[in-house]
Design a protein around this motif. Structure first.
Motif, PDB file in Angstrom:
ATOM      1  N   LYS A  57       0.831  -1.196   0.000  1.00 20.80           N
ATOM      2  CA  LYS A  57       0.000   0.000   0.000  1.00 20.80           C
ATOM      3  C   LYS A  57       0.873   1.256   0.000  1.00 20.80           C
ATOM      4  O   LYS A  57       0.626   2.198  -0.757  1.00 20.80           O
ATOM      5  N   ALA A  58       1.908   1.269   0.824  1.00 17.41           N
ATOM      6  CA  ALA A  58       2.809   2.429   0.894  1.00 17.41           C
ATOM      7  C   ALA A  58       3.521   2.643  -0.441  1.00 17.41           C
ATOM      8  O   ALA A  58       3.670   3.780  -0.899  1.00 17.41           O
ATOM      9  N   LEU A  59       3.956   1.566  -1.077  1.00 17.81           N
ATOM     10  CA  LEU A  59       4.629   1.682  -2.369  1.00 17.81           C
ATOM     11  C   LEU A  59       3.677   2.196  -3.449  1.00 17.81           C
ATOM     12  O   LEU A  59       4.060   3.010  -4.293  1.00 17.81           O
ATOM     13  N   ALA A  60       2.436   1.734  -3.415  1.00 18.37           N
ATOM     14  CA  ALA A  60       1.446   2.208  -4.384  1.00 18.37           C
ATOM     15  C   ALA A  60       1.151   3.688  -4.156  1.00 18.37           C
ATOM     16  O   ALA A  60       1.047   4.465  -5.117  1.00 18.37           O
ATOM     17  N   GLU A  61       1.044   4.097  -2.905  1.00 19.47           N
ATOM     18  CA  GLU A  61       0.800   5.502  -2.597  1.00 19.47           C
ATOM     19  C   GLU A  61       1.999   6.358  -3.007  1.00 19.47           C
ATOM     20  O   GLU A  61       1.836   7.468  -3.516  1.00 19.47           O
ATOM     21  N   ARG A  62       3.215   5.844  -2.812  1.00 16.85           N
ATOM     22  CA  ARG A  62       4.428   6.566  -3.223  1.00 16.85           C
ATOM     23  C   ARG A  62       4.422   6.786  -4.728  1.00 16.85           C
ATOM     24  O   ARG A  62       4.698   7.872  -5.217  1.00 16.85           O
ATOM     25  N   ALA A  63       4.092   5.725  -5.472  1.00 14.02           N
ATOM     26  CA  ALA A  63       4.046   5.820  -6.934  1.00 14.02           C
ATOM     27  C   ALA A  63       3.021   6.857  -7.380  1.00 14.02           C
ATOM     28  O   ALA A  63       3.266   7.637  -8.306  1.00 14.02           O
ATOM     29  N   THR A  64       1.881   6.901  -6.718  1.00 11.74           N
ATOM     30  CA  THR A  64       0.846   7.875  -7.041  1.00 11.74           C
ATOM     31  C   THR A  64       1.335   9.293  -6.774  1.00 11.74           C
ATOM     32  O   THR A  64       1.127  10.205  -7.587  1.00 11.74           O
ATOM     33  N   LEU A  65       2.001   9.505  -5.658  1.00  8.43           N
ATOM     34  CA  LEU A  65       2.525  10.832  -5.335  1.00  8.43           C
ATOM     35  C   LEU A  65       3.617  11.262  -6.306  1.00  8.43           C
ATOM     36  O   LEU A  65       3.692  12.431  -6.685  1.00  8.43           O
ATOM     37  N   ILE A  66       4.455  10.322  -6.727  1.00 14.52           N
ATOM     38  CA  ILE A  66       5.491  10.644  -7.719  1.00 14.52           C
ATOM     39  C   ILE A  66       4.839  11.080  -9.023  1.00 14.52           C
ATOM     40  O   ILE A  66       5.240  12.078  -9.628  1.00 14.52           O
ATOM     41  N   GLN A  67       3.815  10.350  -9.467  1.00 17.47           N
ATOM     42  CA  GLN A  67       3.112  10.719 -10.696  1.00 17.47           C
ATOM     43  C   GLN A  67       2.489  12.103 -10.570  1.00 17.47           C
ATOM     44  O   GLN A  67       2.532  12.905 -11.511  1.00 17.47           O
ATOM     45  N   LEU A  68       1.932  12.414  -9.418  1.00 17.81           N
ATOM     46  CA  LEU A  68       1.339  13.724  -9.183  1.00 17.81           C
ATOM     47  C   LEU A  68       2.400  14.829  -9.243  1.00 17.81           C
ATOM     48  O   LEU A  68       2.173  15.889  -9.834  1.00 17.81           O
TER      49      LEU A  68
END
Length: 154
Positions: A57-68
């Motif tokens: 979950k943390a890795l998926a959230e990190r990826a989302t924040l990087i894309q943002l």
């Protein structure tokens, strides 16, 4: 000193987590208002993330924040904002790719256009980066879109 008469709603259908203002029939004392009711906290809610691995979950959230952040950098008009976003991304291992002056490699760059040159030494070099690329440590997230020098036809 024990606090008596405090009770939360146990029905998940209630959705509010509040406690009714009626008296407690077993105790004969009034029920105090729910301290979390003003915050909108439902103490009876069950999270839907029970079966999800916290690391995933943390890795998926990190990826989302990087894309943002990448999206924001593409649209930022202020160099200060771009610098701050770049600095923040660098702090977590994400670097902006600006390959100006290097040899064009279609495996690592996307050609957005060409610019003519009379200098044979510039032929095939990247003149400028149109759209920044990004890499998360060694993994390319987005290839940079570049303009490449091309020798003018004689």
């Amino acid at each position: 000193m024990a606090v008596r008469g405090w009770r939360r709603k146990s029905s998940p259908e209630s959705g509010t987590g509040g406690v009714p203002g009626a008296s407690d029939p077993g105790e004969g004392t009034a029920v105090a208002p729910d301290v979390d009711a003003g915050l909108g906290t439902d103490m009876t809610a069950v999270t839907s993330d029970i079966g999800i691995d916290p690391l995933e979950k943390a890795l998926a959230e990190r990826a989302t924040l990087i894309q943002l952040c990448m999206y924001a950098m593409d649209r930022a008009r202020s160099t200060g904002v771009v610098e701050r976003l770049s600095e923040g991304l660098r702090g977590i291992g994400v670097s902006a790719l600006r390959p100006d002056g290097t040899r064009f490699d279609p495996a690592h760059h996307e050609a957005g256009g060409t610019t003519p040159t009379d200098d044979p030494e510039l032929n095939g070099l990247i003149a400028e980066t149109e759209v920044l690329g990004f890499a998360d440590r060694d993994r390319v997230l987005r290839a940079p879109v570049v303009t490449v020098y091309q020798l003018r036809a004689q």
